[in-house]
Design a protein around this motif. Structure first.
Motif, PDB file in Angstrom:
ATOM      1  N   VAL A  30      68.134  44.495  31.131  1.00  9.01           N
ATOM      2  CA  VAL A  30      67.366  45.096  30.036  1.00  9.01           C
ATOM      3  C   VAL A  30      66.215  44.140  29.712  1.00  9.01           C
ATOM      4  O   VAL A  30      66.405  42.930  29.622  1.00  9.01           O
ATOM      5  CB  VAL A  30      68.242  45.289  28.782  1.00  9.01           C
ATOM      6  CG1 VAL A  30      67.407  45.813  27.619  1.00  9.01           C
ATOM      7  CG2 VAL A  30      69.400  46.235  29.084  1.00  9.01           C
ATOM      8  N   GLY A  33      61.396  42.241  24.590  1.00  7.67           N
ATOM      9  CA  GLY A  33      60.214  41.391  24.424  1.00  7.67           C
ATOM     10  C   GLY A  33      59.988  40.499  25.639  1.00  7.67           C
ATOM     11  O   GLY A  33      58.875  40.010  25.864  1.00  7.67           O
ATOM     12  N   THR A  35      60.862  37.552  25.964  1.00  5.24           N
ATOM     13  CA  THR A  35      60.589  36.152  25.592  1.00  5.24           C
ATOM     14  C   THR A  35      61.643  35.204  26.159  1.00  5.24           C
ATOM     15  O   THR A  35      61.359  34.035  26.379  1.00  5.24           O
ATOM     16  CB  THR A  35      60.516  35.979  24.066  1.00  5.24           C
ATOM     17  OG1 THR A  35      61.751  36.421  23.490  1.00  5.24           O
ATOM     18  CG2 THR A  35      59.374  36.764  23.459  1.00  5.24           C
ATOM     19  N   HIS A  78      61.058  40.691  15.571  1.00  2.25           N
ATOM     20  CA  HIS A  78      61.212  39.786  14.433  1.00  2.25           C
ATOM     21  C   HIS A  78      60.091  40.005  13.417  1.00  2.25           C
ATOM     22  O   HIS A  78      60.320  39.995  12.206  1.00  2.25           O
ATOM     23  CB  HIS A  78      61.173  38.331  14.900  1.00  2.25           C
ATOM     24  CG  HIS A  78      62.271  37.963  15.850  1.00  2.25           C
ATOM     25  ND1 HIS A  78      63.599  38.057  15.520  1.00  2.25           N
ATOM     26  CD2 HIS A  78      62.244  37.504  17.127  1.00  2.25           C
ATOM     27  CE1 HIS A  78      64.341  37.650  16.551  1.00  2.25           C
ATOM     28  NE2 HIS A  78      63.542  37.320  17.540  1.00  2.25           N
ATOM     29  N   THR A 111      62.646  40.664  20.064  1.00  2.35           N
ATOM     30  CA  THR A 111      63.410  41.585  19.226  1.00  2.35           C
ATOM     31  C   THR A 111      64.666  40.901  18.671  1.00  2.35           C
ATOM     32  O   THR A 111      65.178  39.941  19.252  1.00  2.35           O
ATOM     33  CB  THR A 111      63.861  42.810  20.044  1.00  2.35           C
ATOM     34  OG1 THR A 111      64.692  42.376  21.129  1.00  2.35           O
ATOM     35  CG2 THR A 111      62.666  43.577  20.608  1.00  2.35           C
ATOM     36  N   ASP A 124      69.009  31.722  15.006  1.00  5.76           N
ATOM     37  CA  ASP A 124      69.039  31.819  13.543  1.00  5.76           C
ATOM     38  C   ASP A 124      69.696  33.110  13.063  1.00  5.76           C
ATOM     39  O   ASP A 124      70.616  33.074  12.247  1.00  5.76           O
ATOM     40  CB  ASP A 124      67.613  31.736  12.974  1.00  5.76           C
ATOM     41  CG  ASP A 124      67.022  30.348  13.083  1.00  5.76           C
ATOM     42  OD1 ASP A 124      67.519  29.431  12.414  1.00  5.76           O
ATOM     43  OD2 ASP A 124      66.060  30.171  13.853  1.00  5.76           O
ATOM     44  N   LEU A 166      72.367  47.466  23.869  1.00  8.69           N
ATOM     45  CA  LEU A 166      72.548  47.340  22.422  1.00  8.69           C
ATOM     46  C   LEU A 166      71.622  48.354  21.764  1.00  8.69           C
ATOM     47  O   LEU A 166      70.419  48.392  22.061  1.00  8.69           O
ATOM     48  CB  LEU A 166      72.214  45.915  21.970  1.00  8.69           C
ATOM     49  CG  LEU A 166      72.458  45.569  20.494  1.00  8.69           C
ATOM     50  CD1 LEU A 166      72.787  44.091  20.346  1.00  8.69           C
ATOM     51  CD2 LEU A 166      71.279  45.917  19.614  1.00  8.69           C
TER      52      LEU A 166
HETATM   53  C1  LIG Z   1      59.347  29.114  22.135  1.00  8.00           C
HETATM   54  C2  LIG Z   1      60.513  29.863  21.575  1.00  8.00           C
HETATM   55  C3  LIG Z   1      61.052  29.488  20.354  1.00  8.00           C
HETATM   56  C4  LIG Z   1      62.152  30.151  19.820  1.00  8.00           C
HETATM   57  N1  LIG Z   1      62.654  29.754  18.613  1.00  8.00           N
HETATM   58  C5  LIG Z   1      63.698  30.424  18.084  1.00  8.00           C
HETATM   59  C6  LIG Z   1      64.231  30.051  16.821  1.00  8.00           C
HETATM   60  O1  LIG Z   1      63.747  29.138  16.153  1.00  8.00           O
HETATM   61  N2  LIG Z   1      65.302  30.745  16.353  1.00  8.00           N
HETATM   62  C7  LIG Z   1      65.864  31.782  17.033  1.00  8.00           C
HETATM   63  O2  LIG Z   1      66.815  32.372  16.559  1.00  8.00           O
HETATM   64  N3  LIG Z   1      65.359  32.164  18.231  1.00  8.00           N
HETATM   65  C8  LIG Z   1      64.296  31.504  18.753  1.00  8.00           C
HETATM   66  N4  LIG Z   1      63.811  31.899  19.966  1.00  8.00           N
HETATM   67  C9  LIG Z   1      64.468  33.010  20.647  1.00  8.00           C
HETATM   68  C10 LIG Z   1      63.852  34.366  20.292  1.00  8.00           C
HETATM   69  O3  LIG Z   1      64.341  34.820  19.065  1.00  8.00           O
HETATM   70  C11 LIG Z   1      64.254  35.312  21.386  1.00  8.00           C
HETATM   71  O4  LIG Z   1      63.525  34.885  22.510  1.00  8.00           O
HETATM   72  C12 LIG Z   1      63.962  36.769  21.187  1.00  8.00           C
HETATM   73  O5  LIG Z   1      64.472  37.294  20.015  1.00  8.00           O
HETATM   74  C13 LIG Z   1      64.549  37.533  22.332  1.00  8.00           C
HETATM   75  O6  LIG Z   1      64.199  38.879  22.216  1.00  8.00           O
HETATM   76  P1  LIG Z   1      63.480  39.651  23.402  1.00  8.00           P
HETATM   77  O7  LIG Z   1      63.280  41.035  22.928  1.00  8.00           O
HETATM   78  O8  LIG Z   1      62.285  38.932  23.855  1.00  8.00           O
HETATM   79  O9  LIG Z   1      64.609  39.572  24.524  1.00  8.00           O
HETATM   80  P2  LIG Z   1      64.466  39.637  26.102  1.00  8.00           P
HETATM   81  O10 LIG Z   1      63.923  38.368  26.626  1.00  8.00           O
HETATM   82  O11 LIG Z   1      63.767  40.890  26.507  1.00  8.00           O
HETATM   83  O12 LIG Z   1      66.013  39.741  26.483  1.00  8.00           O
HETATM   84  C14 LIG Z   1      66.889  38.658  26.272  1.00  8.00           C
HETATM   85  C15 LIG Z   1      68.238  38.941  26.925  1.00  8.00           C
HETATM   86  O13 LIG Z   1      68.950  39.958  26.233  1.00  8.00           O
HETATM   87  C16 LIG Z   1      69.110  41.130  27.026  1.00  8.00           C
HETATM   88  N5  LIG Z   1      68.773  42.252  26.131  1.00  8.00           N
HETATM   89  C17 LIG Z   1      67.681  42.324  25.320  1.00  8.00           C
HETATM   90  N6  LIG Z   1      67.734  43.432  24.576  1.00  8.00           N
HETATM   91  C18 LIG Z   1      68.881  44.076  24.911  1.00  8.00           C
HETATM   92  C19 LIG Z   1      69.483  45.284  24.484  1.00  8.00           C
HETATM   93  N7  LIG Z   1      68.932  46.058  23.534  1.00  8.00           N
HETATM   94  N8  LIG Z   1      70.646  45.644  25.062  1.00  8.00           N
HETATM   95  C20 LIG Z   1      71.225  44.879  26.003  1.00  8.00           C
HETATM   96  N9  LIG Z   1      70.704  43.729  26.452  1.00  8.00           N
HETATM   97  C21 LIG Z   1      69.537  43.333  25.919  1.00  8.00           C
HETATM   98  C22 LIG Z   1      68.167  40.963  28.190  1.00  8.00           C
HETATM   99  O14 LIG Z   1      68.647  41.615  29.346  1.00  8.00           O
HETATM  100  C23 LIG Z   1      68.120  39.460  28.358  1.00  8.00           C
HETATM  101  O15 LIG Z   1      69.247  39.009  29.057  1.00  8.00           O
HETATM  102  C24 LIG Z   1      62.720  31.246  20.521  1.00  8.00           C
HETATM  103  C25 LIG Z   1      62.170  31.650  21.748  1.00  8.00           C
HETATM  104  C26 LIG Z   1      61.090  30.966  22.278  1.00  8.00           C
HETATM  105  C27 LIG Z   1      60.520  31.421  23.594  1.00  8.00           C
END
Ligand SMILES: Cc1cc2nc3c(=O)[nH]c(=O)nc-3n(C[C@H](O)[C@H](O)[C@H](O)COP(=O)(O)OP(=O)(O)OC[C@H]3O[C@@H](n4cnc5c(N)ncnc54)[C@H](O)[C@@H]3O)c2cc1C
Lengths: 272, 166
Positions: A30, A33, A35, A78, A111, A124, A166
């Motif tokens: 999946v 974002g 990230t 977020h 997200t 967090d 999710l």
């Molecule tokens: C520089 C940096 C600083 C950060 N600092 C913090 C911080 O201070 N505090 C904190 O809490 N977080 C921090 N993060 C983490 C950040 O919150 C997460 O990177 C972000 O929320 C992930 O969401 P995404 O949508 O990008 O996930 P993705 O990168 O798209 O997915 C992440 C993982 O989850 C799986 N996934 C995603 N969505 C679903 C879904 N709906 N169903 C099933 N599987 C799914 C994906 O397959 C993957 O394995 C930081 C990240 C970075 C890069």
């Protein structure tokens, strides 16, 4: 740094998404974002054949309140949590946690669902949502199930997802809730996180995350606080021995124990 | 997915190089020759590659070019007018907020987004918004001053009914 090749799919419905994610013939992930996922792929730690972009799946961008219940869809970023009026009214601490984590670019793309699914001990929202006994709804080939945020991972970076998507995060915010959230950040992600909640119905609910461990409620500390006569030092003493932090770039085991104790003290002092 | 992507970059319709795995920064730098967004940490940490998509800031190093399909991308080259700096760029020069210059495009882009979202930010808001852009030269104080200058000028200009170059 470049990404390895992959195929990008954009399902529009939950059924299409589940069919793609649950297809055992192909290694898929999946992608929301990105990230975390793209980061892993850049670093060579993951190389899925198919990225299933579910940001356009109908219904996943929803965010709603019904009575004390707050629901946040998997594609809500977020930044959107931070800005949402519903969240600011019902559970403002979640909005401020969303608005303070990472940096503005990660908050724009990342997200809440992705954060939880990644099962990073440095999360967090996982700490705050564990304290409030939030749950997530997962959908897979065998239907929908509900899992507590506290049980979403077997261990660090190891969510219990079994070809599942999710759908949403649900939390119930009781009347008279008071919340103190504390974190300490040395590099990008927090080293230790503490959420202390109190309300008349549940008494104290205290979760600690980071320090090399996934967020979890610390019953021993809650019990001490629920006696009603505890000093801060008693709560801090009850925390000792409950954490098994691992030494890493953020510091030694002892240092993290100390951070957890200090953050717990600060949190309790704010709402006691 | 080898079709070129229809998108708007700095106000002009164009096609970015196709391919699912192409990152936005490579599409911009190598495909369109827009060298403002810089590659530095390549991990979403430093902010040097900041671009706007529909006026929101993204790390172009960690964003698929595909995400920009049908949307509007702004790089630092998109601010100001031909031969005329944007108010943010001008204030950066005045405040001495530029030294080696490598982080500057990301900062300028982030500041445009910041003031778009918060037209009257206090210092804490500015600091929180810019905390994810790293500079190893200036010590940040001149950047904060530059943002406050633009904020004050825009507020004064709005009051006087004048237009600022953005
Ligand atoms: C520089 C940096 C600083 C950060 N600092 C913090 C911080 O201070 N505090 C904190 O809490 N977080 C921090 N993060 C983490 C950040 O919150 C997460 O990177 C972000 O929320 C992930 O969401 P995404 O949508 O990008 O996930 P993705 O990168 O798209 O997915 C992440 C993982 O989850 C799986 N996934 C995603 N969505 C679903 C879904 N709906 N169903 C099933 N599987 C799914 C994906 O397959 C993957 O394995 C930081 C990240 C970075 C890069």
């Amino acid at each position: 740094m470049y990404l390895p090749d992959f195929e990008l799919r954009r399902p529009r419905t939950v059924e299409e998404a589940v069919a793609l994610i649950g297809d055992d013939a192909r290694d898929s992930a999946v992608y929301m974002g990105g990230t975390e996922l793209l980061l892993l792929m850049k670093l060579g730690l993951a190389a899925p054949e198919v990225l299933v972009d579910c940001k356009g799946v109908a219904g996943l961008k929803g965010l709603g309140v019904s009575g004390p219940r707050l629901s946040i869809g998997a594609a809500v970023t977020h930044a959107a949590v931070e800005a949402a009026e519903e969240v600011n009214d019902l559970f403002p601490e979640l909005a401020s946690v969303a608005g303070a984590l990472a940096n503005v670019r990660v908050r724009t793309a990342g997200t809440l669902g992705g954060n939880l699914c990644f099962a990073d001990p440095h999360s967090d929202p996982a700490t705050l949502l564990t304290a409030i006994d939030a749950s997530v709804r997962l959908v897979g080939r065998h239907g929908v199930r509900t899992v507590a945020v506290a049980d979403l991972a077997r261990g660090p970076y190891d969510a219990v997802l079994d070809g599942e998507l999710l759908l949403a995060v649900d939390a119930e915010v009781p009347d008279g809730l008071r919340v103190a959230y504390e974190r300490i950040v040395l590099r990008e992600r927090p080293v230790v996180t503490v959420a202390a909640l109190h309300d008349p119905q549940h008494g104290w609910r205290i979760a600690v995350g980071g320090a090399g461990q996934l967020a979890r409620r610390i019953g021993e500390v809650e019990d001490v606080m629920n006696t009603g006569t505890a000093e801060l030092g008693d709560a801090q003493a009850a925390l000792r021995g409950q954490l098994r932090p691992a030494e890493d770039l953020d510091g030694s085991e002892e240092y993290k124990q100390q951070l957890a104790s200090v953050l717990l003290g600060r949190a309790l002092a704010r709402i006691r | 997915m080898d079709d070129p992507i229809g998108t708007t970059v700095n106000g002009e319709r164009c096609s970015l190089p196709g391919g699912a795995s192409v990152l936005l920064i490579d599409a911009l730098r190598e495909g369109l020759g827009l060298l403002g967004p810089k590659k530095s940490c390549e991990l979403s940490v430093c902010g040097s590659c900041t671009v706007l998509i529909d006026n929101e800031p993204y790390s172009s190093c960690m964003t698929l070019a595909q995400e920009a399909t049908g949307r509007e991308v702004t790089t630092v080259e998109g601010f100001g007018r031909r031969g005329e700096l944007s108010d943010v760029q001008q204030a950066f020069i005045e405040a001495g907020a530029i030294q080696c210059g490598f982080c500057t495009p990301g900062f300028v882009t982030a500041v445009h987004a910041l003031l778009d979202r918060h037209p009257n930010p206090d210092r804490a808001t500015i600091q929180r918004y810019l905390a994810g852009n790293i500079c190893r030269c200036t010590g940040y104080a001149p950047m904060l001053e530059a943002v406050e200058r633009v904020r004050d000028r825009r507020l004064a200009a709005a009051e006087a009914g004048l237009e600022q170059v953005r």
